[in-house]
Motif scaffolding. Structure first.
Motif, PDB file in Angstrom:
ATOM      1  N   VAL A 655      38.423  48.786  40.429  1.00 27.25           N
ATOM      2  CA  VAL A 655      39.221  49.139  39.258  1.00 27.25           C
ATOM      3  C   VAL A 655      38.803  48.277  38.074  1.00 27.25           C
ATOM      4  CG1 VAL A 655      41.555  49.373  38.332  1.00 27.25           C
ATOM      5  CG2 VAL A 655      41.143  49.710  40.786  1.00 27.25           C
ATOM      6  N   PHE A 656      38.701  48.909  36.894  1.00 31.19           N
ATOM      7  CA  PHE A 656      38.300  48.202  35.680  1.00 31.19           C
ATOM      8  C   PHE A 656      39.269  48.522  34.547  1.00 31.19           C
ATOM      9  CE2 PHE A 656      34.537  48.937  38.213  1.00 31.19           C
ATOM     10  CZ  PHE A 656      33.854  47.720  38.147  1.00 31.19           C
ATOM     11  N   GLN A 657      39.416  47.559  33.638  1.00 32.55           N
ATOM     12  CA  GLN A 657      40.092  47.814  32.383  1.00 32.55           C
ATOM     13  C   GLN A 657      39.185  47.346  31.250  1.00 32.55           C
ATOM     14  OE1 GLN A 657      43.619  45.450  33.157  1.00 32.55           O
ATOM     15  NE2 GLN A 657      42.927  43.881  31.731  1.00 32.55           N
ATOM     16  N   ALA A 658      39.550  47.679  30.025  1.00 34.97           N
ATOM     17  CA  ALA A 658      38.694  47.309  28.901  1.00 34.97           C
ATOM     18  C   ALA A 658      38.531  45.795  28.833  1.00 34.97           C
ATOM     19  CB  ALA A 658      39.296  47.831  27.594  1.00 34.97           C
ATOM     20  N   GLU A 659      37.298  45.361  28.517  1.00 43.37           N
ATOM     21  CA  GLU A 659      36.969  43.934  28.420  1.00 43.37           C
ATOM     22  C   GLU A 659      37.258  43.199  29.730  1.00 43.37           C
ATOM     23  OE1 GLU A 659      35.480  42.776  25.815  1.00 43.37           O
ATOM     24  OE2 GLU A 659      35.802  44.412  24.399  1.00 43.37           O
ATOM     25  N   ASP A 660      37.106  43.890  30.850  1.00 39.40           N
ATOM     26  CA  ASP A 660      37.444  43.312  32.161  1.00 39.40           C
ATOM     27  C   ASP A 660      36.505  42.140  32.493  1.00 39.40           C
ATOM     28  OD1 ASP A 660      37.967  42.889  34.973  1.00 39.40           O
ATOM     29  OD2 ASP A 660      38.837  44.903  34.999  1.00 39.40           O
ATOM     30  N   VAL A 661      37.093  41.000  32.930  1.00 38.85           N
ATOM     31  CA  VAL A 661      36.289  39.835  33.298  1.00 38.85           C
ATOM     32  C   VAL A 661      36.601  39.363  34.714  1.00 38.85           C
ATOM     33  CG1 VAL A 661      36.023  39.023  30.916  1.00 38.85           C
ATOM     34  CG2 VAL A 661      37.998  38.271  32.264  1.00 38.85           C
ATOM     35  N   HIS A 662      37.361  40.171  35.465  1.00 43.52           N
ATOM     36  CA  HIS A 662      37.832  39.727  36.774  1.00 43.52           C
ATOM     37  C   HIS A 662      36.956  40.188  37.935  1.00 43.52           C
ATOM     38  CE1 HIS A 662      41.438  38.193  34.907  1.00 43.52           C
ATOM     39  NE2 HIS A 662      41.672  39.370  34.341  1.00 43.52           N
ATOM     40  N   HIS A 663      36.090  41.141  37.693  1.00 42.63           N
ATOM     41  CA  HIS A 663      35.268  41.629  38.805  1.00 42.63           C
ATOM     42  C   HIS A 663      34.250  40.566  39.216  1.00 42.63           C
ATOM     43  CE1 HIS A 663      32.657  44.222  41.196  1.00 42.63           C
ATOM     44  NE2 HIS A 663      33.656  45.096  41.223  1.00 42.63           N
ATOM     45  N   PRO A 664      34.052  40.362  40.516  1.00 44.51           N
ATOM     46  CA  PRO A 664      33.110  39.320  40.968  1.00 44.51           C
ATOM     47  C   PRO A 664      31.677  39.534  40.488  1.00 44.51           C
ATOM     48  CG  PRO A 664      33.853  40.706  42.811  1.00 44.51           C
ATOM     49  CD  PRO A 664      34.741  41.002  41.649  1.00 44.51           C
ATOM     50  N   GLN A 665      31.308  40.776  40.106  1.00 44.02           N
ATOM     51  CA  GLN A 665      29.960  41.054  39.619  1.00 44.02           C
ATOM     52  C   GLN A 665      29.955  41.286  38.110  1.00 44.02           C
ATOM     53  OE1 GLN A 665      29.404  44.027  43.184  1.00 44.02           O
ATOM     54  NE2 GLN A 665      27.365  43.629  42.357  1.00 44.02           N
ATOM     55  N   ARG A 666      30.867  40.612  37.414  1.00 49.68           N
ATOM     56  CA  ARG A 666      31.050  40.878  35.979  1.00 49.68           C
ATOM     57  C   ARG A 666      29.773  40.619  35.151  1.00 49.68           C
ATOM     58  NH1 ARG A 666      34.038  36.565  37.466  1.00 49.68           N
ATOM     59  NH2 ARG A 666      33.491  34.516  36.623  1.00 49.68           N
ATOM     60  N   ASP A 667      29.015  39.568  35.496  1.00 48.58           N
ATOM     61  CA  ASP A 667      27.804  39.264  34.711  1.00 48.58           C
ATOM     62  C   ASP A 667      26.798  40.398  34.803  1.00 48.58           C
ATOM     63  OD1 ASP A 667      28.923  36.861  34.013  1.00 48.58           O
ATOM     64  OD2 ASP A 667      27.927  35.722  35.603  1.00 48.58           O
ATOM     65  N   ALA A 668      26.571  40.889  36.029  1.00 45.29           N
ATOM     66  CA  ALA A 668      25.615  41.984  36.215  1.00 45.29           C
ATOM     67  C   ALA A 668      26.124  43.260  35.546  1.00 45.29           C
ATOM     68  CB  ALA A 668      25.377  42.230  37.699  1.00 45.29           C
ATOM     69  N   ILE A 669      27.442  43.467  35.596  1.00 44.12           N
ATOM     70  CA  ILE A 669      28.042  44.673  34.992  1.00 44.12           C
ATOM     71  C   ILE A 669      27.861  44.644  33.478  1.00 44.12           C
ATOM     72  CG2 ILE A 669      30.223  45.864  34.545  1.00 44.12           C
ATOM     73  CD1 ILE A 669      31.143  44.895  37.351  1.00 44.12           C
ATOM     74  N   TYR A 670      28.162  43.496  32.846  1.00 42.03           N
ATOM     75  CA  TYR A 670      28.041  43.404  31.392  1.00 42.03           C
ATOM     76  C   TYR A 670      26.585  43.469  30.954  1.00 42.03           C
ATOM     77  CZ  TYR A 670      32.904  42.595  30.150  1.00 42.03           C
ATOM     78  OH  TYR A 670      34.243  42.760  29.907  1.00 42.03           O
ATOM     79  N   GLU A 671      25.693  42.935  31.774  1.00 42.84           N
ATOM     80  CA  GLU A 671      24.269  43.024  31.458  1.00 42.84           C
ATOM     81  C   GLU A 671      23.806  44.473  31.478  1.00 42.84           C
ATOM     82  OE1 GLU A 671      19.985  41.489  33.288  1.00 42.84           O
ATOM     83  OE2 GLU A 671      21.848  40.484  33.883  1.00 42.84           O
ATOM     84  N   MET A 672      24.260  45.255  32.508  1.00 40.28           N
ATOM     85  CA  MET A 672      23.898  46.671  32.578  1.00 40.28           C
ATOM     86  C   MET A 672      24.545  47.450  31.441  1.00 40.28           C
ATOM     87  SD  MET A 672      22.382  49.279  33.803  1.00 40.28           S
ATOM     88  CE  MET A 672      21.638  48.756  35.346  1.00 40.28           C
ATOM     89  N   ALA A 673      25.792  47.122  31.095  1.00 37.27           N
ATOM     90  CA  ALA A 673      26.486  47.819  30.003  1.00 37.27           C
ATOM     91  C   ALA A 673      25.743  47.621  28.685  1.00 37.27           C
ATOM     92  CB  ALA A 673      27.920  47.327  29.900  1.00 37.27           C
ATOM     93  N   ALA A 674      25.302  46.375  28.434  1.00 33.16           N
ATOM     94  CA  ALA A 674      24.579  46.086  27.190  1.00 33.16           C
ATOM     95  C   ALA A 674      23.235  46.820  27.160  1.00 33.16           C
ATOM     96  CB  ALA A 674      24.365  44.580  27.055  1.00 33.16           C
ATOM     97  N   LYS A 675      22.566  46.860  28.316  1.00 39.23           N
ATOM     98  CA  LYS A 675      21.274  47.535  28.404  1.00 39.23           C
ATOM     99  C   LYS A 675      21.418  49.034  28.115  1.00 39.23           C
ATOM    100  CE  LYS A 675      17.586  48.578  31.724  1.00 39.23           C
ATOM    101  NZ  LYS A 675      17.140  48.447  33.143  1.00 39.23           N
ATOM    102  N   ILE A 676      22.395  49.642  28.755  1.00 39.50           N
ATOM    103  CA  ILE A 676      22.614  51.077  28.552  1.00 39.50           C
ATOM    104  C   ILE A 676      23.014  51.364  27.107  1.00 39.50           C
ATOM    105  CG2 ILE A 676      24.171  52.994  29.163  1.00 39.50           C
ATOM    106  CD1 ILE A 676      21.982  52.473  31.191  1.00 39.50           C
ATOM    107  N   TRP A 677      23.832  50.493  26.517  1.00 34.88           N
ATOM    108  CA  TRP A 677      24.277  50.676  25.126  1.00 34.88           C
ATOM    109  C   TRP A 677      23.075  50.718  24.176  1.00 34.88           C
ATOM    110  CZ3 TRP A 677      28.818  52.123  23.309  1.00 34.88           C
ATOM    111  CH2 TRP A 677      29.142  51.929  21.972  1.00 34.88           C
TER     112      TRP A 677
END
Length: 776
Positions: A655-677
């Protein structure tokens, strides 16, 4: 022999009074006086012992007898057969020096009582081959065996025997023929047998009434009842039970009232059981209490089916505490399982899951009905995790789930979009003995559709579409509409009409909704008129909401207003919400304000109304008005509903919410989000900063947009699944314009299909396009 008659009469009196001790005293007297050597008196003693349950004494006496005749052998044979010791009975039957009709018939009866119906028929055939005379009792029992196994062809052969031997006029045989034909589904021949009876007993009339009620022909049962010149309590009970068992509970109670008014019959346990069952089904506590008062007044013992019916009535009618007290005071073990299940269902109905689970846990060996009732209770009250946990326990330790259990658990899979679990249940249902029932298929259609797998839903539907079950067609029409295939939904609806299947009010909600999402305004108006004029279905609030949505989404806001003014009653919150959402798309602040006021009058705590109106003002650039709405919302303590997105990876929901920082893989998730953006912006995507409802600079707006919950969920899906895997994202709110546009680009850039289920519908993103055609 004559001198032994008084002693034999004394033994018969022992049998009638069920006094085995006196019989044993007489046995001692016979032994002392030497009378035990009389075969006649010994036979009478064996008869007393065997019928009063003293089988050991009967066997000892049989073994000690020096002279045995046919009566001796038949008495001991009957004892073994009636007690279920058929292996001993068969051995004894083979050892008999000679056999008569009683011997053979005893074996037929024994096999029938054990449920060995085919064996019972085979014994009869052997009896015929051996030339043993056939009696009324023989035919009555072998016909009963045929009725039990629904062996119509064998029964017809037996009928020919009956005619050849001139036994058609025997009441017992004729009644058995009636039962055999009725239970085998041949009511017409049963009626012929009845009409040809020269002497009809009361049992014959009652048999025909029972056959009609068991076949669901209550009209014929009632006509038969009205023709009777003499009736007993069995006659009345047959009709009352027939109504109750066929779901006509009001008629059952009315017929019971007629019995009390028109006859002198006193209700017996069977009558009261049917009446209490009808009260339970209707939830009529007051009438059920009157029946209970009658039971107490007449000191009727509430055990067995009557006790279960009484507890079930209170449980299903809201009197669970009374039901629990009755159950606690009852010491009858036969009440435990059925009554406990009824009590459990009663608490579930009232939302009392804790006491329901307490009852369930206290049951020694809960059957599939009890397990299913508890699972359904959790599902109906929104406790999906508990439902799944209990279902897993049932699979591992409990009875085999039935179709009702599977349909309930599929509802959980539908709500949480647990596709993998749903597939496993589908596989279990296919492998089950009963196969796929209509209820399971309907649940599967919904599960696959709500999990985003529309092709699988369609395959299940195609397996049962030739049935005449309108729910299946309705489920598929709604699924197609929600997934953006409005034209296909309309086409399927037209096929439904051509097939002669009557649509109901829910079907029309589905097809008008399909027209709404496909922009088919004229078609929607036509179906709305057809519903009333052709199928005589009066519109409900749901239909009003669909029509308002139909006009509003197409930009026909004035037509929507005129439709509302012409309605016989005020629209509900859903309708006003639809109009309000459309106002944002078409930037009509005046109608939005009107709709929001109406919505908040119905539901003052509706955060969506404040948000939607603020969104409209923001979309129109009226930032001050939007700020006033947010302040009003804050002042009134109304909290904005938090947006969430989730997806299932390897049987685990993330489960995710906006600006979510609680997921254990948050760094990889934000890196992929920035790449896709970056990649989608290179491909031509332009962020829709108007979707950010704050008066801040565009750079901050763009950063907020990049981290919306659905974009983070997609980023996680991309790093957690193999290439070309379809991503299925669920969202509790409506997808925003920016995310909708971004996901079209993402699907094209990564070469995947992305399916998003938001609060209103499904979006299938593929090759830069969405199934909703940007109309949602």
């Amino acid at each position: 022999m004559a001198s032994f008659t008084p002693l034999a009469s004394l033994l018969q009196r022992c049998l009638l009074s069920k006094n085995a001790l006196v019989g044993k005293s007489i046995h001692g007297h016979f032994f002392k006086t030497g009378l035990i050597f009389s075969t006649y008196l010994a036979n009478n003693l064996i008869n007393v012992y065997s019928k009063l349950g003293f089988s050991v004494d009967a066997c000892r006496l049989f073994d000690e007898m020096q002279l045995k005749n046919m009566f001796t052998w038949n008495s001991i044979l009957s004892m073994y057969a009636k007690s279920g010791c058929m292996d001993v009975a068969v051995q004894l039957f083979d050892e008999m020096p000679e056999r008569d009709s009683v011997s053979w018939t005893t074996m037929i009866v024994g096999c029938k009582q054990m449920g060995w119906f085919e064996s019972s028929v085979r014994v009869f055939v052997d009896m015929v081959w051996n030339g043993v005379p056939l009696t009324e009792f023989t035919f009555a029992n072998v016909l009963a065996a045929c009725a039990a196994m629904e062996g119509l062809s064998v029964g017809r052969n037996l009928h020919s025997f009956v005619v050849k031997l001139g036994m058609s006029s025997c009441v017992h045989v004729s009644n058995s023929l009636l039962s055999m034909y009725g239970k085998s589904g041949d009511l017409e021949t049963a009626r012929v047998v009845f009409d040809r009876l020269t002497l009809r007993s009361l049992s014959s009339w009652n048999a025909m009434i029972s056959l009609y009620t068991q076949s669901g022909r209550l009209d014929l049962a009632l006509a038969q009842f009205e023709q009777m010149t003499d009736r007993n309590i069995v006659s009345w009970n047959a009709v009352i039970a027939g109504y109750n068992q066929n779901g006509l509970d009001f008629e059952a109670l009315r017929f019971f009232a007629r019995m009390l008014n028109e006859s002198s019959m006193v209700p017996d346990n069977f009558t009261l059981t049917s009446v209490l069952s009808a009260c339970a089904n209707l939830g009529i506590l007051r009438f059920g209490e009157q029946v209970h008062a009658h039971i107490v007044r007449h000191e009727i013992v509430c055990i067995g089916e009557l006790g279960n019916a009484l507890i079930s009535m209170y449980s299903k009618s809201g009197g669970v505490e009374i039901a629990e007290r009755i159950m606690k005071h009852s010491m009858a073990s036969e009440l435990n399982l059925i009554s406990s299940t009824a009590l459990l269902e009663g608490y579930v109905k009232l939302g009392g899951l804790q006491p329901a689970r307490k009852i369930f846990d206290s049951m020694r060996n809960p059957d599939v009905v009890a397990w299913t009732a508890m699972v359904v209770g959790y599902v109906q009250n929104g406790h999906h995790n508990d439902a799944m946990e209990l279902f897993r326990l049932m699979v591992n330790k409990g009875p085999k789930p039935n179709n009702y259990t599977l349909a309930a658990v599929l509802t959980v899979c539908s709500s949480s979009a647990m596709l993998d679990h749903g597939k496993q249940i589908h596989s279990r249902a296919i492998k089950s003995r009963g196969g796929l029932s209509v209820s399971v298929c309907n649940a599967l259609i919904t599960m696959y559709a709500k999990s985003g797998n529309l092709p699988a839903a369609r395959r299940v539907f195609d397996q049962i579409r030739f049935g005449r079950e309108p729910i299946s067609w309705t489920s598929m029409i709604i699924a197609l509409a929600q997934h953006g295939f409005g034209e296909e939904a309309v086409k399927l609806f037209e096929e439904m009409l051509v097939s002669g299947i009557q649509p109901d009010h829910i079907t029309y909600v589905g097809v008008i909704s399909a027209c709404t999402h496909a922009g088919l305004v004229e078609e929607g108006k036509s179906y709305y008129a057809m519903m009333q004029n052709k199928h005589k279905i009066q519109p409900t609030s749901s239909h009003y909401a669909c029509m308002i949505d139909l006009f509003a989404r197409s930009g026909l806001l004035k037509e929507a207003e005129e439709f509302i003014k012409a309605l016989p009653k005020e629209p509900d919150a859903i309708a006003w919400g639809s109009l309000l959402a459309a106002c944002k798309v078409h930037k009509n602040a005046d109608i939005a304000k009107f709709a929001a006021e109406k919505l908040l009058a119905l539901d003052p705590e509706n955060s969506g109304a404040y948000s939607a109106l603020a969104n409209v003002y923001s979309a129109c650039g009226r930032w001050n008005d939007a700020a006033k709405i947010w302040k009003s919302m804050k002042d009134k303590g109304v909290k904005k509903e938090q947006g969430f997105s989730w997806l299932q990876i390897k049987n685990k929901v993330h489960v995710f919410q906006a600006e979510d920082v609680h997921h254990p893989q948050r760094d990889a998730i934000y890196e992929m989000a920035a790449k896709i953006w970056k990649e989608i912006k290179k491909a031509g995507f332009v962020p829709n900063t108007q979707s950010v409802l704050h008066d801040i600079d565009d750079e901050l707006k763009e950063q907020m947009l990049c981290h919306h919950s659905e974009k983070l969920a997609i980023a996680f899906g991309l790093i957690s699944t193999p290439e070309n895997t379809t991503l299925r994202i669920m969202k509790n709110l409506r997808v925003c314009n920016d995310c909708h546009s971004a996901i079209k680009f993402i699907a094209k850039v990564v070469g995947r299909e992305i399916i998003v289920r938001d609060a209103t519908r499904f979006h299938h993103f593929r090759d830069g396009l969405c199934s909703c055609k940007d109309y949602w």
